[in-house]
Scaffold this motif. Structure first.
Motif, PDB file in Angstrom:
ATOM      1  N   SER A  43      47.229  29.584  40.273  1.00 11.87           N
ATOM      2  CA  SER A  43      46.442  30.772  39.927  1.00 11.87           C
ATOM      3  C   SER A  43      45.072  30.761  40.594  1.00 11.87           C
ATOM      4  O   SER A  43      44.420  31.794  40.678  1.00 11.87           O
ATOM      5  N   GLN A  44      44.653  29.613  41.089  1.00  9.45           N
ATOM      6  CA  GLN A  44      43.380  29.509  41.802  1.00  9.45           C
ATOM      7  C   GLN A  44      43.552  29.704  43.298  1.00  9.45           C
ATOM      8  O   GLN A  44      42.613  29.530  44.065  1.00  9.45           O
ATOM      9  N   GLY A  45      44.759  30.057  43.717  1.00 10.48           N
ATOM     10  CA  GLY A  45      45.008  30.380  45.114  1.00 10.48           C
ATOM     11  C   GLY A  45      45.515  29.219  45.943  1.00 10.48           C
ATOM     12  O   GLY A  45      45.608  29.323  47.154  1.00 10.48           O
ATOM     13  N   GLY A  68      54.054  34.427  41.972  1.00 13.62           N
ATOM     14  CA  GLY A  68      52.739  35.038  41.787  1.00 13.62           C
ATOM     15  C   GLY A  68      52.826  36.540  41.710  1.00 13.62           C
ATOM     16  O   GLY A  68      53.670  37.165  42.335  1.00 13.62           O
ATOM     17  N   ASP A  71      48.105  39.938  38.811  1.00 12.95           N
ATOM     18  CA  ASP A  71      47.185  39.468  37.781  1.00 12.95           C
ATOM     19  C   ASP A  71      47.505  38.084  37.242  1.00 12.95           C
ATOM     20  O   ASP A  71      46.631  37.410  36.705  1.00 12.95           O
ATOM     21  N   THR A  72      48.750  37.645  37.357  1.00  8.31           N
ATOM     22  CA  THR A  72      49.147  36.360  36.784  1.00  8.31           C
ATOM     23  C   THR A  72      50.006  35.568  37.766  1.00  8.31           C
ATOM     24  O   THR A  72      50.574  36.127  38.700  1.00  8.31           O
ATOM     25  N   THR A  73      50.060  34.283  37.515  1.00  3.92           N
ATOM     26  CA  THR A  73      50.923  33.386  38.275  1.00  3.92           C
ATOM     27  C   THR A  73      51.789  32.627  37.283  1.00  3.92           C
ATOM     28  O   THR A  73      51.289  32.114  36.281  1.00  3.92           O
ATOM     29  N   ASN A 102      45.292  34.957  37.164  1.00  2.52           N
ATOM     30  CA  ASN A 102      44.751  34.602  38.466  1.00  2.52           C
ATOM     31  C   ASN A 102      43.239  34.519  38.389  1.00  2.52           C
ATOM     32  O   ASN A 102      42.582  35.222  37.615  1.00  2.52           O
ATOM     33  N   ASP A 103      42.676  33.640  39.217  1.00  2.00           N
ATOM     34  CA  ASP A 103      41.243  33.415  39.266  1.00  2.00           C
ATOM     35  C   ASP A 103      40.553  34.643  39.854  1.00  2.00           C
ATOM     36  O   ASP A 103      40.886  35.094  40.940  1.00  2.00           O
ATOM     37  N   ASP A 104      39.564  35.188  39.129  1.00  6.86           N
ATOM     38  CA  ASP A 104      38.832  36.370  39.614  1.00  6.86           C
ATOM     39  C   ASP A 104      37.904  36.053  40.762  1.00  6.86           C
ATOM     40  O   ASP A 104      37.545  36.927  41.531  1.00  6.86           O
TER      41      ASP A 104
END
Length: 109
Positions: A43-45, A68, A71-73, A102-104
């Protein structure tokens, strides 16, 4: 003494079944930990498969899948349960899933 000798195999089988049940719980716990770690990192890419594998016991045979969205993973981990009992199907597996937002910070806001 003879009655105990006749009952001993049943006692051993019950003991092994209790240990096998513990192994199922252990595999489920490890799969849950791996799914949470993989979803958090993904979620942090970053790729979460390696984090999911690292969060679990290395002796478990497990697969990690990442899906992914916008908005979510979601990470799904399927772990093979080690088999202790003889004459029992050895193809038991447990599947756990974890979803993280997911991390904004990745989109600059």
């Amino acid at each position: 003494m003879l009655e105990f000798a006749g009952f001993l195999p049943i006692l051993l089988l019950i003991g092994l079944a209790a240990i096998q049940l513990g192994l199922v719980g252990y595999a489920a716990n490890q799969a849950g930990s791996g799914a949470r770690a993989a979803a958090r990192v993904a979620s942090q890419g970053e790729g979460g498969e390696a984090a999911g594998q690292a969060a679990m016991d290395g002796s478990l045979d497990a697969t990690v899948a990442i899906a992914g969205g916008a908005d979510t993973t979601t990470a799904t981990v399927t772990a093979q349960v080690p088999t202790l009992l003889p004459f029992v199907d050895t193809n038991w597996s447990v599947t756990k899933e974890a979803t993280m937002p997911n991390d904004d910070a990745a989109d600059g806001s």
